[in-house]
Design a protein around this motif. Sequence first.
Motif, PDB file in Angstrom:
ATOM      1  N   VAL A 142       8.944 -21.032-135.160  1.00 16.42           N
ATOM      2  CA  VAL A 142       7.901 -20.095-135.578  1.00 16.42           C
ATOM      3  C   VAL A 142       6.597 -20.871-135.751  1.00 16.42           C
ATOM      4  CG1 VAL A 142       7.140 -18.544-137.416  1.00 16.42           C
ATOM      5  CG2 VAL A 142       9.543 -18.556-136.715  1.00 16.42           C
ATOM      6  N   THR A 143       5.530 -20.358-135.163  1.00 19.12           N
ATOM      7  CA  THR A 143       4.204 -20.963-135.297  1.00 19.12           C
ATOM      8  C   THR A 143       3.159 -19.860-135.372  1.00 19.12           C
ATOM      9  OG1 THR A 143       3.866 -21.086-132.903  1.00 19.12           O
ATOM     10  CG2 THR A 143       4.835 -23.029-133.958  1.00 19.12           C
ATOM     11  N   HIS A 144       1.993 -20.195-135.890  1.00 16.29           N
ATOM     12  CA  HIS A 144       0.851 -19.284-135.779  1.00 16.29           C
ATOM     13  C   HIS A 144      -0.443 -20.072-135.895  1.00 16.29           C
ATOM     14  CE1 HIS A 144      -0.034 -19.286-140.128  1.00 16.29           C
ATOM     15  NE2 HIS A 144       1.235 -19.030-140.373  1.00 16.29           N
ATOM     16  N   THR A 176       5.516 -27.598-146.802  1.00 15.92           N
ATOM     17  CA  THR A 176       5.832 -28.241-145.536  1.00 15.92           C
ATOM     18  C   THR A 176       4.576 -28.856-144.932  1.00 15.92           C
ATOM     19  OG1 THR A 176       6.593 -27.880-143.258  1.00 15.92           O
ATOM     20  CG2 THR A 176       5.569 -26.006-144.354  1.00 15.92           C
ATOM     21  N   SER A 177       4.731 -29.985-144.280  1.00 14.92           N
ATOM     22  CA  SER A 177       3.597 -30.614-143.606  1.00 14.92           C
ATOM     23  C   SER A 177       3.200 -29.850-142.346  1.00 14.92           C
ATOM     24  CB  SER A 177       3.940 -32.060-143.240  1.00 14.92           C
ATOM     25  OG  SER A 177       5.057 -32.097-142.364  1.00 14.92           O
ATOM     26  N   LEU A 193       0.149 -22.818-138.974  1.00 17.69           N
ATOM     27  CA  LEU A 193       1.531 -23.302-138.948  1.00 17.69           C
ATOM     28  C   LEU A 193       1.788 -23.966-137.593  1.00 17.69           C
ATOM     29  CD1 LEU A 193       4.309 -23.578-140.255  1.00 17.69           C
ATOM     30  CD2 LEU A 193       4.883 -21.321-139.338  1.00 17.69           C
ATOM     31  N   ASN A 194       1.929 -25.291-137.624  1.00 23.96           N
ATOM     32  CA  ASN A 194       2.169 -26.055-136.404  1.00 23.96           C
ATOM     33  C   ASN A 194       3.666 -26.130-136.090  1.00 23.96           C
ATOM     34  OD1 ASN A 194      -0.543 -26.622-135.926  1.00 23.96           O
ATOM     35  ND2 ASN A 194      -0.516 -28.402-137.277  1.00 23.96           N
TER      36      ASN A 194
END
Length: 195
Positions: A142-144, A176-177, A193-194
């Motif tokens: 999951v990313t954004h 989270t990093s 979010l990477n």
Amino acid sequence: MADLVARSTTRNFSYTGVKGSIQLPSTYSVPRTDEFINFYVGLNGSAGSAVESGLSYGYRDGKFAWRYFLNNGNSTQFQSVEYPGGLTGGQIVPVQLEIINGVAYFTAGGQYKLQVAVSNDLRNPAQAKQVIAAKEEAGGTVTHAKVIFSNLQVKSAGSFVAWTTSTPTNPPYTNTSRYVLGNTTGVPLTATLNP
């Protein structure tokens, strides 16, 4: 399953509402049916209760779609409705949450409304928050792109006032990093979010 979160909260428990606008990410990826992203405002009660409301993208009722939602934070009352006409990446959506006489009222897009009853500790002034979050399965992707809150206001003593960097606010938090924050104040909250 992992809960990924970035959030900003006021230091004081002085508020009965919070409102502003959420700019959706220009791109996002939620590949699995049991994963989602959500961006929301909320109020935390002094005894640990919460009410949360905002926008969510994920799979439900047989399809992926954007929804607006309201819950009382204890999962005993949860409402989620598909956003009429859908939403697109980069779109800016106004949101407003207020507690009046023990009931939380949420408005998305200036017209779509939900309401739930809240616990007793939320009948008193509460801590306001902005949250950017995701849920993914182990090994998920999951990313954004960047999500941006803007035009933030908190309701105190019956009136909405601007939530600015002069409003006592805790440092922004992320677990989270992978979440990259857009500033060090959390006002407004922005995050990407990477992978």
